[in-house]
Design a protein around this motif. Structure first.
Motif, PDB file in Angstrom:
ATOM      1  N   GLU A 610      14.322 -19.742  26.394  1.00  0.00           N
ATOM      2  CA  GLU A 610      12.999 -19.618  25.681  1.00  0.00           C
ATOM      3  C   GLU A 610      13.144 -18.522  24.598  1.00  0.00           C
ATOM      4  O   GLU A 610      12.543 -18.642  23.520  1.00  0.00           O
ATOM      5  CB  GLU A 610      12.178 -19.352  26.803  1.00  0.00           C
ATOM      6  CG  GLU A 610      11.791 -20.533  27.620  1.00  0.00           C
ATOM      7  CD  GLU A 610      10.941 -20.384  28.719  1.00  0.00           C
ATOM      8  OE1 GLU A 610      10.460 -19.172  28.926  1.00  0.00           O
ATOM      9  OE2 GLU A 610      10.460 -21.160  29.589  1.00  0.00           O
ATOM     10  N   GLN A 611      13.687 -17.454  24.955  1.00  0.00           N
ATOM     11  CA  GLN A 611      13.630 -16.183  23.923  1.00  0.00           C
ATOM     12  C   GLN A 611      14.445 -16.758  22.824  1.00  0.00           C
ATOM     13  O   GLN A 611      14.128 -16.234  21.740  1.00  0.00           O
ATOM     14  CB  GLN A 611      14.344 -14.961  24.761  1.00  0.00           C
ATOM     15  CG  GLN A 611      13.564 -14.576  25.789  1.00  0.00           C
ATOM     16  CD  GLN A 611      14.240 -13.226  26.486  1.00  0.00           C
ATOM     17  OE1 GLN A 611      15.187 -13.044  26.102  1.00  0.00           O
ATOM     18  NE2 GLN A 611      13.467 -12.493  27.276  1.00  0.00           N
ATOM     19  N   PHE A 616      14.832 -17.760  17.079  1.00  0.00           N
ATOM     20  CA  PHE A 616      15.269 -18.795  15.956  1.00  0.00           C
ATOM     21  C   PHE A 616      14.390 -19.468  15.273  1.00  0.00           C
ATOM     22  O   PHE A 616      14.323 -19.441  13.894  1.00  0.00           O
ATOM     23  CB  PHE A 616      16.163 -19.973  16.662  1.00  0.00           C
ATOM     24  CG  PHE A 616      16.804 -20.940  15.814  1.00  0.00           C
ATOM     25  CD1 PHE A 616      17.834 -20.655  14.866  1.00  0.00           C
ATOM     26  CD2 PHE A 616      16.270 -22.220  15.560  1.00  0.00           C
ATOM     27  CE1 PHE A 616      18.320 -21.530  13.970  1.00  0.00           C
ATOM     28  CE2 PHE A 616      16.454 -22.893  14.638  1.00  0.00           C
ATOM     29  CZ  PHE A 616      17.871 -22.795  13.898  1.00  0.00           C
ATOM     30  N   ALA A 617      13.161 -19.723  15.592  1.00  0.00           N
ATOM     31  CA  ALA A 617      11.940 -20.312  15.113  1.00  0.00           C
ATOM     32  C   ALA A 617      11.508 -19.120  14.053  1.00  0.00           C
ATOM     33  O   ALA A 617      11.242 -19.682  12.747  1.00  0.00           O
ATOM     34  CB  ALA A 617      10.875 -20.641  16.053  1.00  0.00           C
ATOM     35  N   GLU A 618      11.440 -18.042  14.426  1.00  0.00           N
ATOM     36  CA  GLU A 618      10.995 -16.885  13.835  1.00  0.00           C
ATOM     37  C   GLU A 618      11.872 -16.720  12.603  1.00  0.00           C
ATOM     38  O   GLU A 618      11.670 -16.404  11.296  1.00  0.00           O
ATOM     39  CB  GLU A 618      10.815 -15.609  14.396  1.00  0.00           C
ATOM     40  CG  GLU A 618      10.231 -14.571  13.946  1.00  0.00           C
ATOM     41  CD  GLU A 618       8.547 -14.724  13.413  1.00  0.00           C
ATOM     42  OE1 GLU A 618       8.277 -14.089  12.500  1.00  0.00           O
ATOM     43  OE2 GLU A 618       8.135 -15.575  14.183  1.00  0.00           O
ATOM     44  N   ASP A 619      13.283 -16.680  12.984  1.00  0.00           N
ATOM     45  CA  ASP A 619      14.157 -16.380  11.784  1.00  0.00           C
ATOM     46  C   ASP A 619      14.273 -17.406  10.819  1.00  0.00           C
ATOM     47  O   ASP A 619      14.534 -17.210   9.627  1.00  0.00           O
ATOM     48  CB  ASP A 619      15.719 -16.270  12.350  1.00  0.00           C
ATOM     49  CG  ASP A 619      15.752 -14.980  13.419  1.00  0.00           C
ATOM     50  OD1 ASP A 619      14.889 -14.195  13.122  1.00  0.00           O
ATOM     51  OD2 ASP A 619      16.750 -15.005  14.099  1.00  0.00           O
ATOM     52  N   ALA A 684      19.811 -25.464  14.842  1.00  0.00           N
ATOM     53  CA  ALA A 684      18.586 -26.015  15.419  1.00  0.00           C
ATOM     54  C   ALA A 684      18.711 -27.674  16.100  1.00  0.00           C
ATOM     55  O   ALA A 684      18.294 -27.779  16.990  1.00  0.00           O
ATOM     56  CB  ALA A 684      17.328 -26.168  14.536  1.00  0.00           C
ATOM     57  N   ASP A 685      19.344 -28.268  15.241  1.00  0.00           N
ATOM     58  CA  ASP A 685      19.464 -29.732  15.870  1.00  0.00           C
ATOM     59  C   ASP A 685      20.497 -29.597  17.024  1.00  0.00           C
ATOM     60  O   ASP A 685      20.153 -30.478  18.145  1.00  0.00           O
ATOM     61  CB  ASP A 685      20.316 -30.478  14.590  1.00  0.00           C
ATOM     62  CG  ASP A 685      19.639 -30.781  13.409  1.00  0.00           C
ATOM     63  OD1 ASP A 685      18.268 -30.756  13.878  1.00  0.00           O
ATOM     64  OD2 ASP A 685      19.982 -31.280  12.410  1.00  0.00           O
ATOM     65  N   LYS A 686      21.513 -28.716  17.177  1.00  0.00           N
ATOM     66  CA  LYS A 686      22.301 -28.672  18.496  1.00  0.00           C
ATOM     67  C   LYS A 686      21.587 -28.150  19.392  1.00  0.00           C
ATOM     68  O   LYS A 686      21.841 -28.573  20.622  1.00  0.00           O
ATOM     69  CB  LYS A 686      23.534 -27.647  18.022  1.00  0.00           C
ATOM     70  CG  LYS A 686      24.573 -27.752  19.173  1.00  0.00           C
ATOM     71  CD  LYS A 686      25.787 -26.774  18.709  1.00  0.00           C
ATOM     72  CE  LYS A 686      26.884 -26.891  19.798  1.00  0.00           C
ATOM     73  NZ  LYS A 686      27.991 -26.012  19.322  1.00  0.00           N
ATOM     74  N   MET A 687      20.868 -27.499  19.235  1.00  0.00           N
ATOM     75  CA  MET A 687      19.905 -26.597  20.306  1.00  0.00           C
ATOM     76  C   MET A 687      18.959 -27.729  21.082  1.00  0.00           C
ATOM     77  O   MET A 687      18.609 -27.872  22.123  1.00  0.00           O
ATOM     78  CB  MET A 687      19.077 -25.365  19.856  1.00  0.00           C
ATOM     79  CG  MET A 687      18.366 -24.710  20.746  1.00  0.00           C
ATOM     80  SD  MET A 687      17.410 -23.425  20.320  1.00  0.00           S
ATOM     81  CE  MET A 687      16.474 -22.890  22.043  1.00  0.00           C
ATOM     82  N   GLU A 688      18.478 -28.787  20.031  1.00  0.00           N
ATOM     83  CA  GLU A 688      17.400 -29.450  20.451  1.00  0.00           C
ATOM     84  C   GLU A 688      18.217 -30.698  21.274  1.00  0.00           C
ATOM     85  O   GLU A 688      17.634 -31.333  22.472  1.00  0.00           O
ATOM     86  CB  GLU A 688      16.689 -30.301  19.477  1.00  0.00           C
ATOM     87  CG  GLU A 688      15.705 -29.141  18.752  1.00  0.00           C
ATOM     88  CD  GLU A 688      15.074 -29.841  17.342  1.00  0.00           C
ATOM     89  OE1 GLU A 688      15.532 -31.053  17.183  1.00  0.00           O
ATOM     90  OE2 GLU A 688      14.175 -29.302  16.968  1.00  0.00           O
TER      91      GLU A 688
END
Length: 707
Positions: A610-611, A616-619, A684-688
């Motif tokens: 979650e952190q 990542f979204a903020e960066d 981002a794609d890999k995390m999702e």
């Protein structure tokens, strides 16, 4: 403060005599007493099954006639059955009905400072006292005496008794006859007992706290012969003469003895004299005896079936309540019999002008009889009088009502009430019929306990020697006890039983639990085999279970060796079971710890994801903003340089150089920005894609490792 000694004068004794006589007269003539005596008179007639007296409409006695005059035996049967049930439940045949607990003196344990008790010695001491008191009960017929008190409670609602020390000649000491004494239960009829009418005397205590008046009738010679010892007033006894007295049983010339137990106060001008816990005897109106009671309380027992009013000192019972129904049922039965007789042999009328009828007193009534007649009139006519079916229906209602009122069912009387009855139905009916009897027995426990305490106290003060049979194991069969042997304090518990059905269930469940415990290796070693077998044999009806069980004293060396080997094997088995239990407990602890660690790791991983997602979204957002800003700046610089190149026409070479550098720099920055954007997009794609996948986590010395 010194106590002033005063002598009781003759006038004081006259006051005592007048006081006791007045108390007796007041209680005899009380309204409560008169009301109960009317009921007792009717119930005594019904219990004895004496027929009612036929009376005319004006109340005058009628002469004997063909009418039936019978008394039903329902109340008498109820008295018999209820008494038998109470005696069976209170005094079981397979075990003792009471248990004493003797207060023995124990040596102090120097290590703990507490008394060092011995359970075996305690059990033997309790058993010896119980056997002594039980032997006295058998020798002086305690159970038969108590049965009379139960009858009194059922017939008259209340019962009363006196506990006194009596001596009788008995066969003791190897067949020799000797005089022995013991405390005895002396039952009194309620016709001769007058309890304290004060509302403060509720009667729920173990010992009776009120005053009691008893009425005795004994021959004059017997009274004078027994007037020995302290308390007798010989000068007053000489004044007693024969008188005729009317009693419920008839007239008698015996001396009427008014026996008073209670407190007495003598009024005097120099201060009243209070005489607590006194016993007073008045013979034919003359005071002949006064003494203080041997016990710290009056040796009186008074109780009953059910008390309905605090103001009324007398009790009632189901038999008293059903007495009117018994009377109505008896009247209905007689009417049914009368109507049946009229139907079976109906009355007839015949022509009085017929000479044959007149000569033979009517026609011949017999099967196939032929009676000639010369009558030209109506001849003979049968009279149809009465219908017995109505009386039969009423009788059935009354009988059912009495059965419900006394709770005496067919099962309790020893017969089945139907030809097809399940075991459950039998149990339910039996339980329901015993409920009221059990409640009555609860009322009898305090009087029985009071008697046991009085018996023990009277033995401690009056008993010299007493020989009794002893059934305690490893002790002599016949023991002679002395007064010095029974000076310890004791507490008594009424054990009895719990009814026929309850006792059977208790025995069955005890056997089931014992069988389960013996079949389980963890509990088999905790069962006391000898005591369990002895109790089970007693429950089976064997009064001498030691004949069937090898106790510790009667075992052979081979039996002892087998027992030791078995004990050793049981100990080893218990030790293995305990070790297995410990291992299982340790394994469960480790598994619980691993589960707790796994849950903690998963929680930490979830928190880290979650952190990371938030960071990542903020960066990504900041990168997009920075990229857009740099592109805008780049375009602005390019625009400015283009304008300068237009204005500065003469600087052609410089413009070309600058344009080349600007183009090269824009391409590098553009490539870097595009590459960074592609990198972020791939991450981002890999995390999702990995969000829902399970990872294998392995614990290492440094922490956790995700594969």
């Amino acid at each position: 403060m010194a106590v002033k000694e005063r002598k009781i004068r003759k006038a004081d004794w006259d006051k005592v005599e007048a006081h006791v006589t007045a108390v007796y007269d007041e209680r005899k003539d009380s309204s409560f007493r008169k009301s109960h005596e009317e009921k007792w008179t009717e119930i005594d007639r019904q219990i004895k099954m004496e027929p009612m007296e036929r009376l005319s409409e004006k109340g005058a006695p009628l002469p004997s006639s063909w009418h039936n005059v019978l008394e039903l035996g329902e109340l008498s049967k109820a008295s018999e059955i209820i008494t038998s049930d109470v005696m069976r439940i209170l005094f079981p045949s397979n075990k003792a009905w009471f248990t004493p607990h003797v207060s023995l003196k124990w040596a102090t344990d120097p290590k703990t400072g507490q008394p060092k008790q011995d359970s075996k010695k305690q059990k033997v001491g309790d058993g010896l006292l119980r056997n002594l008191m039980s032997q006295q009960h058998k020798d002086f017929g305690f159970k038969d005496r108590f049965r009379l008190s139960i009858k009194e409670a059922l017939h008259h609602g209340s019962f009363s008794a006196e506990v006194r020390f009596e001596k009788e000649m008995m066969v003791k000491d190897e067949g020799r006859i000797r005089l022995v004494g013991a405390p005895v239960w002396v039952p009194y009829s309620m016709w001769n007992a007058f309890p304290d009418p004060a509302p403060s005397v509720i009667g729920t205590n173990m010992f009776y706290t009120g005053s009691m008046v008893f009425l005795d009738y004994i021959p004059l010679w017997k009274l004078k012969k027994g007037a020995t010892g302290d308390g007798w007033m010989k000068d007053r006894l000489k004044k007693v003469e024969k008188e005729e007295h009317k009693t419920p049983a008839g007239k008698t010339d015996d001396v009427e003895i008014i026996k008073f137990y209670g407190d007495i106060s003598i009024e005097r001008s120099d201060g009243d004299i209070f005489l607590p816990n006194a016993k007073v005897l008045i013979a034919n109106g003359t005071l002949v005896y006064y003494a203080s009671n041997d016990l710290p309380f009056a040796p009186v027992v008074y109780s009953g079936y059910e008390r309905q009013d605090v103001r009324d000192p007398y009790y009632t019972s189901p038999i008293i309540k059903q007495s009117p129904i018994q009377k109505a049922a008896s009247v209905t039965l007689n009417k049914f019999l009368d109507a049946g007789a009229l139907k079976v042999e109906p009355p007839i009328e015949y022509d009085g002008n017929d000479p044959d009828y007149v000569a033979n007193d009517g026609p011949v009534i017999a099967p196939g009889a032929k009676t000639p007649t010369k009558s030209l009139g109506k001849g003979m006519n049968m009279l149809d009088i009465g219908d017995p079916s109505w009386a039969l229906k009423a009788l059935e209602v009354f009988l059912r009502q009495m059965q419900e009122g006394t709770a005496v069912s067919a099962l309790r009387s020893g017969t089945a009430n139907s030809d097809r009855q399940t075991a459950t139905e039998v149990n339910k009916v039996d339980q329901g019929s015993e409920i009221r009897t059990i409640e009555f027995i609860e009322q009898l426990i305090p009087p029985l306990g009071a008697f046991l305490y009085m018996q023990h106290e009277l033995n401690r003060s009056n008993m010299e020697e007493y020989e009794f049979y002893n059934d305690e194991l490893h002790t002599p069969d016949v023991i002679r006890a002395k007064k010095s042997d029974i000076q310890s304090n004791a507490y008594f518990e009424i054990t009895g039983t719990k009814g026929l059905l309850g006792e059977e269930q208790r025995t069955q469940k005890t056997s089931q639990v014992t069988a389960f415990a013996l079949s389980n290796p963890l509990t088999a070693g905790r069962i006391k085999i000898d005591e369990t077998l002895m109790n089970m044999y007693r429950d089976a009806g064997n009064k001498n279970p030691e004949d069937f069980v090898k106790t510790e004293q009667g075992k052979t060396p081979q039996d002892a060796a087998k027992d030791a080997k078995m004990q050793e094997m049981m100990q080893a088995l218990q030790q293995l079971s305990q070790e297995n239990k410990d291992l299982k407990a340790g394994h469960q602890v480790k598994m619980a710890q691993l589960q707790a660690d796994n849950q903690q790791f998963m929680a930490e991983m979830k928190k880290d994801r979650e952190q990371f997602a938030a960071t990542f979204a903020e960066d990504r957002k900041q990168f997009q903003q920075t990229f857009a800003l740099e592109v805008a700046e780049f375009k602005a610089e390019a625009k400015e340089k283009q304008i300068q190149s237009v204005v500065s026409i003469n600087a052609g070479d410089e413009i070309g150089k600058v344009a080349k550098e600007l183009k090269e720099m824009g391409k590098q920055q553009s490539d870097a920005l595009v590459k960074a954007a592609e990198t972020f997009e791939k991450a981002a794609d890999k995390m999702e894609k990995n969000q829902g996948k399970k990872r294998k986590v392995k614990r290492t010395a440094d922490g956790y490792e995700v594969e």
